[in-house]
Design an enzyme around this catalytic site. Sequence first.
Site, PDB file in Angstrom:
ATOM      1  N   ASP A 118      54.035 -40.474  29.520  1.00 59.44           N
ATOM      2  CA  ASP A 118      53.254 -42.126  29.001  1.00 59.44           C
ATOM      3  C   ASP A 118      53.293 -42.148  27.669  1.00 59.44           C
ATOM      4  O   ASP A 118      54.172 -41.248  26.960  1.00 59.44           O
ATOM      5  CB  ASP A 118      51.881 -41.278  28.739  1.00 59.44           C
ATOM      6  CG  ASP A 118      51.197 -43.114  29.246  1.00 59.44           C
ATOM      7  OD1 ASP A 118      51.805 -43.671  29.496  1.00 59.44           O
ATOM      8  OD2 ASP A 118      50.073 -43.221  28.747  1.00 59.44           O
ATOM      9  N   ASN A 136      51.094 -47.513  40.324  1.00 53.29           N
ATOM     10  CA  ASN A 136      52.293 -48.119  39.783  1.00 53.29           C
ATOM     11  C   ASN A 136      52.870 -49.767  40.093  1.00 53.29           C
ATOM     12  O   ASN A 136      53.350 -50.322  40.037  1.00 53.29           O
ATOM     13  CB  ASN A 136      53.874 -46.746  38.977  1.00 53.29           C
ATOM     14  CG  ASN A 136      52.730 -46.763  37.928  1.00 53.29           C
ATOM     15  OD1 ASN A 136      54.046 -45.071  38.078  1.00 53.29           O
ATOM     16  ND2 ASN A 136      52.224 -46.526  36.853  1.00 53.29           N
TER      17      ASN A 136
HETATM   18  C1  FPP Z   1      55.203 -44.608  31.449  1.00 58.50           C
HETATM   19  O1  FPP Z   1      55.167 -45.450  30.758  1.00 58.50           O
HETATM   20  C2  FPP Z   1      55.961 -43.690  31.702  1.00 58.50           C
HETATM   21  C3  FPP Z   1      56.003 -44.514  33.801  1.00 58.50           C
HETATM   22  C4  FPP Z   1      55.782 -45.079  33.982  1.00 58.50           C
HETATM   23  C5  FPP Z   1      56.905 -43.734  34.209  1.00 58.50           C
HETATM   24  C6  FPP Z   1      58.507 -43.658  34.317  1.00 58.50           C
HETATM   25  C7  FPP Z   1      59.239 -42.633  33.790  1.00 58.50           C
HETATM   26  C8  FPP Z   1      60.748 -42.889  33.052  1.00 58.50           C
HETATM   27  C9  FPP Z   1      61.675 -43.834  33.190  1.00 58.50           C
HETATM   28  C10 FPP Z   1      61.229 -41.198  33.432  1.00 58.50           C
HETATM   29  C11 FPP Z   1      62.233 -40.927  34.303  1.00 58.50           C
HETATM   30  C12 FPP Z   1      62.255 -39.871  35.284  1.00 58.50           C
HETATM   31  C13 FPP Z   1      63.140 -39.540  35.823  1.00 58.50           C
HETATM   32  C14 FPP Z   1      62.768 -38.310  36.656  1.00 58.50           C
HETATM   33  C15 FPP Z   1      63.507 -40.540  37.000  1.00 58.50           C
HETATM   34  P1  FPP Z   1      54.334 -46.674  29.969  1.00 58.50           P
HETATM   35  O2  FPP Z   1      54.919 -47.480  31.009  1.00 58.50           O
HETATM   36  O3  FPP Z   1      52.564 -46.106  30.986  1.00 58.50           O
HETATM   37  O4  FPP Z   1      54.572 -46.390  28.692  1.00 58.50           O
HETATM   38  P2  FPP Z   1      52.632 -47.691  28.622  1.00 58.50           P
HETATM   39  O5  FPP Z   1      51.692 -46.717  28.241  1.00 58.50           O
HETATM   40  O6  FPP Z   1      53.118 -47.612  26.966  1.00 58.50           O
HETATM   41  O7  FPP Z   1      53.060 -48.559  28.724  1.00 58.50           O
END
Ligand code: FPP
Length: 236
Positions: free
Chosen positions: A16, A64
Site C-alpha cells: 500500500d 480495486n
Molecule cells: C496500493 O497503492 C497498491 C495497489 C493498488 C496495488 C498495485 C500494486 C503494484 C503496482 C505492485 C504490482 C505488483 C505486481 C506483482 C504486478 P495505492 O494506490 O492504494 O496507494 P495510496 O493508498 O497511497 O493511494
Amino acid sequence: MSGRPGAPRHVAIIMDGNGRWAKRRGLPRVAGHRKGVEAAQVIVRAAGDLGIEVLTLYAFSSENWRRPATEIADLMDLLRRFIRRELGQLAEAGIRIKVIGDYHAFESDVVALIDDAIARTADNRRATLAVALNYGSQSELAAVARDLAREAKDGTLDPESIDESTVAARLSTTELPPLDLLIRTSGEKRLSNFLLWQAAYAELHFTDTLWPDFDADELAAAIAEFGRRERRFGGL
Ligand code: FPP
C-alpha cells in the site's frame, strides 16, 4: 527453498502507498505504481534469498474495480509488463507462480499471459510467488459456503462433518503452508479483505514505509522481528 529455523515459511504483503508516494513528489499516481512494481521485483528476489517458501502479494483487490478506469488500465499494463519482463527469470529461478482470485475477469490477453505464467512454472519447487488478482477474502469464503451448501443439498456431504479443515481445503491457498507473517505498508492498519481466514494466527507487521520505498533491508528486519515473537496459537 527449505525453511530456516525461526523464519516464516509464508509471508503475505499488502503493498500500500503507491499513490501517496507519487503525490508527495508531485507525480501522477501511475508513477507510484511503476515504482511499486519495481519494489515488488526487489522483494520477490529478497524473499528467495531469505528462504521464504511462499510470498503472497496483494496486487489487485476485488474492490480495486472502484478506481477510475484509467488507473485500472495503468495497473493492467503494469501487470502485463511485469509478467513479460519477469517470467523468464522467475521460471529459471525455480519459482512457481500461483494466482489467487478471479483473474478471469481481466481482459483476455492478460488472462492468457497469466495462464502461460502459471503453466510454465507449474513444476517449479524452489519457492512460490502467489499473486492475488481480483481477490477478495469474503467472496472467497462465500464461494466455499456455496459449495458446501450445494454438496450438502446433493447429499454428498454430511453437514455435521464440516470443520475448519473442510473449509481450509476449499480455499485458494489450500496447498500453501499456513500464513506466518502478514505485512502492510504505508501506515494503514487494516486487512482490507485480504486472507481473513488464513491470517487467523499470522503475525501482523505494520510499517509506515510507503510500498515503493519498501526494500530488502526492511523485509529482512520484519523477518528478524518475526523470529523474536512468541507464537502460542492460543496455548500457553
Ligand atoms: C496500493 O497503492 C497498491 C495497489 C493498488 C496495488 C498495485 C500494486 C503494484 C503496482 C505492485 C504490482 C505488483 C505486481 C506483482 C504486478 P495505492 O494506490 O492504494 O496507494 P495510496 O493508498 O497511497 O493511494
